[in-house]
Motif scaffolding. Sequence first.
Motif, mmCIF file in Angstrom:
data_model
loop_
_atom_site.group_PDB
_atom_site.id
_atom_site.type_symbol
_atom_site.label_atom_id
_atom_site.label_comp_id
_atom_site.label_asym_id
_atom_site.label_seq_id
_atom_site.Cartn_x
_atom_site.Cartn_y
_atom_site.Cartn_z
ATOM 1 N N ILE A 133 41.026 56.266 71.142
ATOM 2 C CA ILE A 133 41.759 55.216 71.994
ATOM 3 C C ILE A 133 41.498 55.320 73.448
ATOM 4 N N GLU A 134 41.782 56.638 73.945
ATOM 5 C CA GLU A 134 41.517 57.039 75.500
ATOM 6 C C GLU A 134 40.212 56.357 75.914
ATOM 7 N N TYR A 135 39.290 56.546 75.123
ATOM 8 C CA TYR A 135 37.709 56.166 75.440
ATOM 9 C C TYR A 135 37.503 54.696 75.500
ATOM 10 N N ILE A 136 38.302 53.919 74.639
ATOM 11 C CA ILE A 136 38.169 52.689 74.697
ATOM 12 C C ILE A 136 38.838 52.005 75.909
ATOM 13 N N VAL A 137 39.870 52.670 76.186
ATOM 14 C CA VAL A 137 40.803 52.097 77.298
ATOM 15 C C VAL A 137 39.919 52.799 78.675
ATOM 16 N N TYR A 138 39.394 53.702 78.674
ATOM 17 C CA TYR A 138 38.507 54.003 79.948
ATOM 18 C C TYR A 138 37.410 52.967 79.944
ATOM 19 N N THR A 144 33.727 55.320 85.493
ATOM 20 C CA THR A 144 32.280 55.959 85.264
ATOM 21 C C THR A 144 32.781 57.356 84.618
ATOM 22 N N GLN A 145 31.618 58.137 84.227
ATOM 23 C CA GLN A 145 31.944 59.453 83.368
ATOM 24 C C GLN A 145 32.592 60.482 84.378
ATOM 25 N N ASP A 146 32.075 60.357 85.683
ATOM 26 C CA ASP A 146 32.880 61.247 86.698
ATOM 27 C C ASP A 146 34.427 61.088 86.746
ATOM 28 N N GLU A 147 34.776 59.668 86.706
ATOM 29 C CA GLU A 147 36.132 59.517 86.801
ATOM 30 C C GLU A 147 36.728 59.540 85.664
ATOM 31 N N ASN A 152 40.604 63.415 82.756
ATOM 32 C CA ASN A 152 40.731 64.447 81.575
ATOM 33 C C ASN A 152 41.024 65.766 82.057
ATOM 34 N N SER A 153 40.628 65.960 83.261
ATOM 35 C CA SER A 153 40.838 67.587 83.732
ATOM 36 C C SER A 153 42.258 67.492 84.523
#
Length: 154
Positions: A133-138, A144-147, A152-153
């Motif tokens: 779900i997190e990745y769908i929301v992103y 972007t992958q950096d964001e 996630n950090s």
Amino acid sequence: MYSLPQSYNQTSKCKRCISSNAYDSISYWEDFSKPKIVWGNLNLTPNYALVENNSFINAPSSMIVPASKYLLAILNSKIADFYIKLLGVTRNGGYFEYKPMFIEQLPIPQLKIENKELAQIERLIDNNNYTEIEYIVYNLYGLTQDEINYINSL
């Protein structure tokens, strides 16, 4: 993007009205019987929950009516929590006060009715698959992958 519904209420208001027998004059009284998203005011992490029809909460709690699994997924996401925490102050012990005045400022990606992400999010919530779900929301927010790595950090 659209705003959250303006039907945030406190059950403590309801209790006060019930004790004074004035409950039938409250315009949002019926909302308490509808499906709703609720959350505790003071938490370490977002803990929004879906409450079904005709279920009531016996403690002060904010609520959003009508409830949707899509909105629930957005609210419980890391990116939403990051955004909401920019608006308020973290208290002792890392607790954050999830006030409606902060929650209602969260921009929500608007979906078309036939959007495949909506059906996928609902299925994933039913299966408790929160990582996916997190990745769908992103993706819905266009990160972007950096964001994504930054969020996630945290």
